[in-house]
Design a protein around this motif. Structure first.
Motif, PDB file in Angstrom:
ATOM      1  N   SER A 159      -0.627   7.652   4.042  1.00  0.00           N
ATOM      2  CA  SER A 159       0.424   7.177   3.154  1.00  0.00           C
ATOM      3  C   SER A 159       1.414   6.324   3.930  1.00  0.00           C
ATOM      4  N   SER A 160       2.183   5.544   3.202  1.00  0.00           N
ATOM      5  CA  SER A 160       3.179   4.697   3.836  1.00  0.00           C
ATOM      6  C   SER A 160       4.396   5.533   4.216  1.00  0.00           C
ATOM      7  N   ASP A 161       5.154   5.048   5.168  1.00  0.00           N
ATOM      8  CA  ASP A 161       6.365   5.759   5.585  1.00  0.00           C
ATOM      9  C   ASP A 161       7.361   5.877   4.432  1.00  0.00           C
ATOM     10  N   ALA A 162       7.342   4.901   3.538  1.00  0.00           N
ATOM     11  CA  ALA A 162       8.318   4.888   2.438  1.00  0.00           C
ATOM     12  C   ALA A 162       8.143   6.060   1.478  1.00  0.00           C
ATOM     13  N   VAL A 163       6.932   6.605   1.415  1.00  0.00           N
ATOM     14  CA  VAL A 163       6.669   7.674   0.435  1.00  0.00           C
ATOM     15  C   VAL A 163       6.261   8.984   1.082  1.00  0.00           C
ATOM     16  N   LYS A 164       6.131   8.979   2.407  1.00  0.00           N
ATOM     17  CA  LYS A 164       5.658  10.173   3.108  1.00  0.00           C
ATOM     18  C   LYS A 164       6.589  11.354   2.812  1.00  0.00           C
ATOM     19  N   GLY A 165       5.984  12.486   2.467  1.00  0.00           N
ATOM     20  CA  GLY A 165       6.769  13.678   2.157  1.00  0.00           C
ATOM     21  C   GLY A 165       7.198  13.766   0.713  1.00  0.00           C
ATOM     22  N   ARG A 166       7.038  12.681  -0.057  1.00  0.00           N
ATOM     23  CA  ARG A 166       7.435  12.688  -1.473  1.00  0.00           C
ATOM     24  C   ARG A 166       6.236  12.483  -2.402  1.00  0.00           C
ATOM     25  N   PHE A 167       5.292  11.672  -1.989  1.00  0.00           N
ATOM     26  CA  PHE A 167       4.129  11.357  -2.824  1.00  0.00           C
ATOM     27  C   PHE A 167       2.890  12.028  -2.236  1.00  0.00           C
ATOM     28  N   THR A 168       2.012  12.512  -3.111  1.00  0.00           N
ATOM     29  CA  THR A 168       0.758  13.125  -2.674  1.00  0.00           C
ATOM     30  C   THR A 168      -0.397  12.531  -3.460  1.00  0.00           C
ATOM     31  N   ILE A 169      -1.372  12.027  -2.733  1.00  0.00           N
ATOM     32  CA  ILE A 169      -2.569  11.487  -3.367  1.00  0.00           C
ATOM     33  C   ILE A 169      -3.656  12.553  -3.381  1.00  0.00           C
ATOM     34  N   SER A 170      -4.446  12.568  -4.443  1.00  0.00           N
ATOM     35  CA  SER A 170      -5.566  13.504  -4.528  1.00  0.00           C
ATOM     36  C   SER A 170      -6.639  12.892  -5.420  1.00  0.00           C
ATOM     37  N   ARG A 171      -7.781  13.527  -5.437  1.00  0.00           N
ATOM     38  CA  ARG A 171      -8.892  13.012  -6.228  1.00  0.00           C
ATOM     39  C   ARG A 171      -9.737  14.152  -6.760  1.00  0.00           C
ATOM     40  N   ASP A 172     -10.403  13.904  -7.877  1.00  0.00           N
ATOM     41  CA  ASP A 172     -11.366  14.837  -8.435  1.00  0.00           C
ATOM     42  C   ASP A 172     -12.653  14.051  -8.643  1.00  0.00           C
ATOM     43  N   ALA A 213       0.846  -1.186   0.000  1.00  0.00           N
ATOM     44  CA  ALA A 213       0.000   0.000   0.000  1.00  0.00           C
ATOM     45  C   ALA A 213       0.884   1.239   0.000  1.00  0.00           C
ATOM     46  N   VAL A 214       0.527   2.219  -0.814  1.00  0.00           N
ATOM     47  CA  VAL A 214       1.332   3.436  -0.957  1.00  0.00           C
ATOM     48  C   VAL A 214       0.639   4.634  -0.324  1.00  0.00           C
ATOM     49  N   ALA A 215      -0.614   4.889  -0.727  1.00  0.00           N
ATOM     50  CA  ALA A 215      -1.344   6.049  -0.228  1.00  0.00           C
ATOM     51  C   ALA A 215      -2.833   5.806  -0.391  1.00  0.00           C
ATOM     52  N   CYS A 216      -3.619   6.514   0.411  1.00  0.00           N
ATOM     53  CA  CYS A 216      -5.064   6.355   0.340  1.00  0.00           C
ATOM     54  C   CYS A 216      -5.742   7.675   0.673  1.00  0.00           C
ATOM     55  N   ILE A 217      -7.001   7.794   0.254  1.00  0.00           N
ATOM     56  CA  ILE A 217      -7.739   9.042   0.453  1.00  0.00           C
ATOM     57  C   ILE A 217      -9.220   8.719   0.573  1.00  0.00           C
ATOM     58  N   THR A 218      -9.848   9.268   1.597  1.00  0.00           N
ATOM     59  CA  THR A 218     -11.275   9.016   1.786  1.00  0.00           C
ATOM     60  C   THR A 218     -12.097   9.910   0.870  1.00  0.00           C
ATOM     61  N   HIS A 219     -13.394   9.656   0.866  1.00  0.00           N
ATOM     62  CA  HIS A 219     -14.284  10.476   0.050  1.00  0.00           C
ATOM     63  C   HIS A 219     -14.328  11.911   0.573  1.00  0.00           C
TER      64      HIS A 219
END
Length: 123
Positions: free
Chosen positions: A59-72, A47-53
């Motif tokens: 996000s996972s510790d491995a990607v925190k601060g580097r990856f950003t999840i978003s939704r439209d 698991a990398v990242a997740c976002i609720t409705h």
């Protein structure tokens, strides 16, 4: 028919950025918690990242601060902005719609999986 089409992967050098996109149809995207997973060759799915409705993110510790999840929700689309990429980020990335998810770990029960998009980071 449920479809989830991921795109945006590619070959980049370490330190560069990519933006993944997942466009879905066939279910009510706006009410689902969504996430990104990845699987490197010879390894399990992570698991990398997740976002609720409601746009609460994890996000996972491995990607925190580097990856950003978003939704439209108006476009039924999920995004993953990946910055400062590292060779260890090399994997096939999958989007997912959860039945439920733990936001601390982004683990949970996935109801729908998208097809993967390959990300390769060279050193």
């Amino acid at each position: 028919i449920v479809t989830a089409v991921a795109s945006g992967g590619g070959l980049v050098q370490a330190g560069e950025s990519l933006r993944l996109t997942c466009t879905v149809s066939g279910f009510n995207f706006a009410v689902y918690t969504m996430g990104w997973f990845r699987q490197a060759p010879g390894k399990g799915r992570e698991a990398v990242a997740c976002i609720t409705h409601e746009n609460i993110k994890g996000s996972s510790d491995a990607v925190k601060g580097r990856f950003t999840i978003s939704r439209d929700n108006t476009r039924n689309t999920l995004y993953l902005e990946m910055n400062m990429l590292k060779p260890e980020d090399t994997a096939t990335y999958y989007c997912a719609a959860y039945t439920y998810a733990n936001l601390g770990s982004c683990l949970g029960r996935v109801q729908y999986w998208g097809q993967g998009t390959q990300v390769t980071v060279s050193s």
